[in-house]
Design a protein around this motif. Structure first.
Motif, short mmCIF file in Angstrom:
data_model
loop_
_atom_site.label_atom_id
_atom_site.label_comp_id
_atom_site.label_asym_id
_atom_site.label_seq_id
_atom_site.Cartn_x
_atom_site.Cartn_y
_atom_site.Cartn_z
N MET A 50 0.93 -1.36 0.15
CA MET A 50 0.09 -0.08 0.01
C MET A 50 0.77 1.23 0.02
O MET A 50 0.72 2.25 -0.63
CB MET A 50 -0.86 -0.05 1.35
N LEU A 51 1.90 1.34 0.80
CA LEU A 51 2.88 2.40 0.77
C LEU A 51 3.28 2.80 -0.19
O LEU A 51 3.49 3.79 -0.88
CB LEU A 51 3.79 2.12 1.91
N ASP A 52 4.06 1.77 -1.08
CA ASP A 52 4.71 1.74 -2.41
C ASP A 52 3.60 2.42 -3.43
O ASP A 52 3.88 3.38 -4.01
CB ASP A 52 5.10 0.47 -2.79
N ARG A 53 2.46 1.99 -3.40
CA ARG A 53 1.43 2.71 -4.37
C ARG A 53 1.24 4.11 -4.07
O ARG A 53 1.04 4.74 -5.03
CB ARG A 53 0.27 1.51 -4.41
N LYS A 54 0.98 4.39 -2.73
CA LYS A 54 0.52 5.65 -2.45
C LYS A 54 1.72 6.69 -2.81
O LYS A 54 1.51 7.77 -3.12
CB LYS A 54 0.27 5.94 -1.03
N VAL A 55 2.89 6.33 -2.52
CA VAL A 55 4.08 7.35 -2.48
C VAL A 55 4.90 7.37 -4.00
O VAL A 55 4.98 8.25 -4.26
CB VAL A 55 5.15 6.73 -1.46
N LEU A 56 4.69 6.10 -4.56
CA LEU A 56 5.34 5.83 -5.94
C LEU A 56 4.40 5.91 -7.21
O LEU A 56 4.87 6.24 -8.22
CB LEU A 56 6.17 4.79 -6.04
N GLY A 57 3.17 5.77 -6.77
CA GLY A 57 2.14 5.52 -7.71
C GLY A 57 2.03 4.06 -8.36
O GLY A 57 2.92 3.22 -8.39
N GLN A 58 0.82 3.68 -8.66
CA GLN A 58 0.45 2.23 -9.22
C GLN A 58 1.31 1.93 -10.64
O GLN A 58 1.78 0.87 -10.49
CB GLN A 58 -0.91 2.02 -9.45
N LYS A 59 1.32 2.99 -11.56
CA LYS A 59 2.32 2.64 -12.54
C LYS A 59 3.72 2.39 -12.39
O LYS A 59 4.26 1.47 -12.89
CB LYS A 59 2.16 3.82 -13.45
N THR A 60 4.23 3.10 -11.51
CA THR A 60 5.84 2.87 -10.95
C THR A 60 5.90 1.53 -10.43
O THR A 60 6.78 0.78 -10.69
CB THR A 60 6.18 3.86 -10.17
N VAL A 61 4.97 1.09 -9.50
CA VAL A 61 5.10 -0.15 -8.81
C VAL A 61 4.82 -1.26 -9.84
O VAL A 61 5.50 -2.22 -9.63
CB VAL A 61 4.01 -0.13 -7.62
N ARG A 62 4.12 -1.15 -10.73
CA ARG A 62 3.64 -2.37 -11.83
C ARG A 62 5.00 -2.38 -12.54
O ARG A 62 5.17 -3.34 -13.04
CB ARG A 62 2.63 -1.79 -12.99
N GLN A 63 5.56 -1.53 -12.62
CA GLN A 63 7.03 -1.65 -13.36
C GLN A 63 8.41 -2.34 -12.41
O GLN A 63 9.29 -2.33 -13.13
CB GLN A 63 7.61 -0.19 -14.14
N GLY A 64 7.75 -2.76 -11.19
CA GLY A 64 8.69 -3.29 -10.35
C GLY A 64 9.61 -2.44 -9.44
O GLY A 64 10.53 -2.94 -8.87
N ILE A 65 9.27 -1.00 -9.34
CA ILE A 65 10.10 0.04 -8.66
C ILE A 65 9.35 0.01 -7.55
O ILE A 65 8.09 0.19 -7.31
CB ILE A 65 10.26 1.31 -9.43
N ARG A 66 10.30 -0.06 -6.26
CA ARG A 66 9.73 0.10 -4.89
C ARG A 66 10.69 0.91 -3.94
O ARG A 66 11.75 1.34 -4.68
CB ARG A 66 9.88 -1.22 -4.35
N LEU A 67 9.76 1.41 -3.03
CA LEU A 67 10.67 2.23 -1.96
C LEU A 67 11.87 1.56 -1.49
O LEU A 67 11.66 0.18 -1.16
CB LEU A 67 9.87 2.74 -0.75
N ARG A 68 12.98 1.94 -1.36
CA ARG A 68 14.24 1.23 -0.63
C ARG A 68 14.03 0.72 0.58
O ARG A 68 13.43 1.83 1.59
CB ARG A 68 15.31 1.89 -0.86
N ARG A 69 14.07 -0.15 1.16
CA ARG A 69 13.85 -0.69 2.58
C ARG A 69 14.32 -1.93 2.94
O ARG A 69 14.71 -2.84 2.10
CB ARG A 69 12.29 -0.59 2.84
N MET A 70 14.37 -1.98 4.23
CA MET A 70 14.89 -3.40 4.78
C MET A 70 13.79 -3.53 6.07
O MET A 70 13.58 -2.54 6.76
CB MET A 70 16.30 -3.10 5.63
N VAL A 71 13.13 -4.59 6.02
CA VAL A 71 12.37 -4.74 6.87
C VAL A 71 12.41 -6.20 7.87
O VAL A 71 12.83 -7.37 7.31
CB VAL A 71 10.90 -5.30 6.01
N TYR A 72 12.23 -5.99 9.11
CA TYR A 72 12.46 -7.15 9.88
C TYR A 72 11.54 -7.54 11.09
O TYR A 72 10.52 -6.68 11.41
CB TYR A 72 13.98 -6.56 10.86
N ILE A 73 11.47 -8.73 11.30
CA ILE A 73 10.47 -9.16 12.35
C ILE A 73 11.43 -9.43 13.62
O ILE A 73 12.53 -9.78 13.70
CB ILE A 73 10.04 -10.64 11.96
N GLU A 74 10.91 -8.78 14.61
CA GLU A 74 11.55 -9.03 15.87
C GLU A 74 10.42 -9.45 16.94
O GLU A 74 9.15 -9.22 16.89
CB GLU A 74 12.07 -7.67 16.51
#
Length: 149
Positions: A50-74
């Motif tokens: 959801m965050l990627d689509r709102k910040v970058l736009g759906q078209k950009t996300v469909r092209q495989g571009i995402r926000l840079r991030r590292m995500v961890y479970i703790e």
């Protein structure tokens, strides 16, 4: 002599540091004590998609571009209370502002999410190793690969 676990922790810390991330965040869940890693992963993927689509736009996300991030479970001190930590940044200053704004709007849509905290990071902060503290063995899985870009 450093153990393999210490080397793994150091590698995660370096990886986070090299990312030069703008933000560090935490998402906690009402049911963090009773859910498993699979459910946490599903919720994390939902939130970050959801965050990627709102910040970058759906078209950009469909092209495989995402926000840079590292995500961890703790699992916390008790090793029972699952929650998410993440590092992220946008490409532009405007995207960084939008990350904060949209994250606070969207996190309420995640099942049983009850707390979101995001703080800005300076280049000098020593938080890059924070998410490696629960790595006890080489088999410990902390990084959510499905959400990390």
């Amino acid at each position: 002599m450093k153990t393999e676990v210490e080397e793994l922790k150091r590698a995660y810390t370096q990886w986070n540091s090299d990312g030069d991330f703008a933000f560090f965040g935490t998402i906690k869940f009402i049911d963090g004590w009773s859910i498993n890693n699979y459910i946490v992963r599903k919720r994390a993927c939902y939130f970050f998609n959801m965050l990627d689509r709102k910040v970058l736009g759906q078209k950009t996300v469909r092209q495989g571009i995402r926000l840079r991030r590292m995500v961890y479970i703790e699992k916390g001190k008790s090793r029972e209370n699952r929650h998410i930590h993440f590092y992220t940044k946008g490409i532009t200053a405007e995207q960084n502002k939008e990350i904060i704004k949209q994250a606070h709007k969207l996190f309420g849509k995640v099942t049983n999410a009850y707390d979101l905290q995001i703080v800005g990071l300076s280049k000098h902060e020593r938080i890059a190793g924070y998410c490696s503290k629960e790595i006890d063995t080489l088999e410990t899985e902390v990084l959510i690969l499905d959400c990390t870009h």
